[in-house]
Design a protein around this motif. Structure first.
Motif, PDB file in Angstrom:
ATOM      1  N   LEU A 122       0.866  -1.174   0.000  1.00 38.57           N
ATOM      2  CA  LEU A 122       0.000   0.000   0.000  1.00 38.57           C
ATOM      3  C   LEU A 122       0.905   1.226   0.000  1.00 38.57           C
ATOM      4  O   LEU A 122       1.727   1.406   0.895  1.00 38.57           O
ATOM      5  N   ASP A 125      -1.336   5.184   1.062  1.00 40.95           N
ATOM      6  CA  ASP A 125      -2.783   4.972   1.242  1.00 40.95           C
ATOM      7  C   ASP A 125      -3.586   5.378   0.014  1.00 40.95           C
ATOM      8  O   ASP A 125      -4.777   5.671   0.103  1.00 40.95           O
ATOM      9  N   ARG A 126      -2.936   5.380  -1.165  1.00 40.87           N
ATOM     10  CA  ARG A 126      -3.663   5.773  -2.371  1.00 40.87           C
ATOM     11  C   ARG A 126      -3.525   4.794  -3.531  1.00 40.87           C
ATOM     12  O   ARG A 126      -4.258   4.886  -4.510  1.00 40.87           O
ATOM     13  N   LEU A 127      -2.619   3.832  -3.414  1.00 40.54           N
ATOM     14  CA  LEU A 127      -2.452   2.823  -4.445  1.00 40.54           C
ATOM     15  C   LEU A 127      -2.097   1.496  -3.781  1.00 40.54           C
ATOM     16  O   LEU A 127      -1.172   1.437  -2.975  1.00 40.54           O
ATOM     17  N   ALA A 128      -2.857   0.468  -4.119  1.00 44.79           N
ATOM     18  CA  ALA A 128      -2.577  -0.874  -3.599  1.00 44.79           C
ATOM     19  C   ALA A 128      -2.049  -1.737  -4.731  1.00 44.79           C
ATOM     20  O   ALA A 128      -2.581  -1.722  -5.840  1.00 44.79           O
ATOM     21  N   SER A 145      -5.054  -1.341  -7.370  1.00 44.81           N
ATOM     22  CA  SER A 145      -6.352  -0.777  -7.025  1.00 44.81           C
ATOM     23  C   SER A 145      -6.185   0.604  -6.427  1.00 44.81           C
ATOM     24  O   SER A 145      -5.265   0.846  -5.642  1.00 44.81           O
ATOM     25  N   THR A 146      -7.102   1.476  -6.805  1.00 42.96           N
ATOM     26  CA  THR A 146      -7.220   2.793  -6.180  1.00 42.96           C
ATOM     27  C   THR A 146      -8.610   2.939  -5.549  1.00 42.96           C
ATOM     28  O   THR A 146      -8.989   4.037  -5.146  1.00 42.96           O
ATOM     29  N   SER A 148     -11.291   3.241  -2.988  1.00 44.96           N
ATOM     30  CA  SER A 148     -11.164   3.767  -1.625  1.00 44.96           C
ATOM     31  C   SER A 148     -11.522   2.734  -0.558  1.00 44.96           C
ATOM     32  O   SER A 148     -10.904   2.710   0.512  1.00 44.96           O
ATOM     33  N   LEU A 151      -8.475   0.438  -0.267  1.00 47.14           N
ATOM     34  CA  LEU A 151      -7.373   1.157   0.384  1.00 47.14           C
ATOM     35  C   LEU A 151      -7.617   1.281   1.889  1.00 47.14           C
ATOM     36  O   LEU A 151      -6.699   1.073   2.690  1.00 47.14           O
ATOM     37  N   LYS A 152      -8.845   1.595   2.264  1.00 49.66           N
ATOM     38  CA  LYS A 152      -9.178   1.736   3.678  1.00 49.66           C
ATOM     39  C   LYS A 152      -9.032   0.395   4.407  1.00 49.66           C
ATOM     40  O   LYS A 152      -8.465   0.328   5.500  1.00 49.66           O
ATOM     41  N   ALA A 155      -5.273  -0.461   4.707  1.00 44.59           N
ATOM     42  CA  ALA A 155      -4.591   0.375   5.699  1.00 44.59           C
ATOM     43  C   ALA A 155      -4.936  -0.098   7.118  1.00 44.59           C
ATOM     44  O   ALA A 155      -4.042  -0.245   7.957  1.00 44.59           O
TER      45      ALA A 155
END
Length: 173
Positions: A122, A125-128, A145-146, A148, A151-152, A155
């Motif tokens: 990650l 916190d904006r690109l996985a 993946s972007t 949200s 990503l949440k 994280a």
């Protein structure tokens, strides 16, 4: 990110980061490779000969850390550990040398954590970067993946695992 979009390399992902890069690993085996096979045959690492173990990956991590990026890795491991994890533990000395922080989470301490089924990186916190592995541990493909929600989830799951982790320096096999 659409499946047919040009996927950035790991180096490109890391170069674009300004705050953090975290990696969650959950497998006990990642397949055979030349370095693992050599270790299984009894080959050791000469830690005084940096050129023999330092890899381009370490340059990338060191450059990111030098820019102020915090790079952390949490490894969920079974106990007793697999032969692969034993080797990985022996090799991990290189990661902190590059500036990466590494912790291991005994699987028995992670039973109540909601962790994704796939390993991932990650970035800020904006690109996985999601790793898909075959049953034998070999990498099949990476998915980006972007989204949200993804990503949440990633994280939060990483932070939960990190909090339970034991630093590389303190973890005993």
């Amino acid at each position: 990110m659409p499946r047919n979009a040009q996927q950035p390399s790991f180096a490109e992902c890391l170069r674009g980061m300004v705050r953090s890069a975290v990696h969650l690993e959950t497998r006990d085996d990642y397949g055979d490779n030349e370095r693992f096979a050599a270790w299984r045959r009894g080959a050791g690492i000469d830690w005084d000969d940096r050129a023999s173990w330092w890899r381009p990956f370490h340059d990338q991590i060191a450059a990111a850390v030098e820019r102020g990026v915090v790079v952390r890795r949490a490894r969920v491991v079974s106990g007793p550990v697999s032969e692969y994890i034993r080797w990985e533990h022996a090799m991990t000395r290189a990661n902190p040398a590059a500036g990466e922080q590494v912790r291991r989470v005994p699987r028995r301490l992670a039973s109540d954590l909601a962790l994704p089924c796939n390993d991932f990186w990650l970035f800020d916190d904006r690109l996985a970067r999601i790793h898909h592995f075959a049953g034998d541990g070999s990498l099949v493909e990476d998915e980006f993946s972007t989204d949200s929600a993804v990503l949440k989830l990633f994280a939060a799951s990483f932070e939960a695992a990190w909090e339970r982790g034991i630093s590389h320096e303190e973890y005993r096999i």
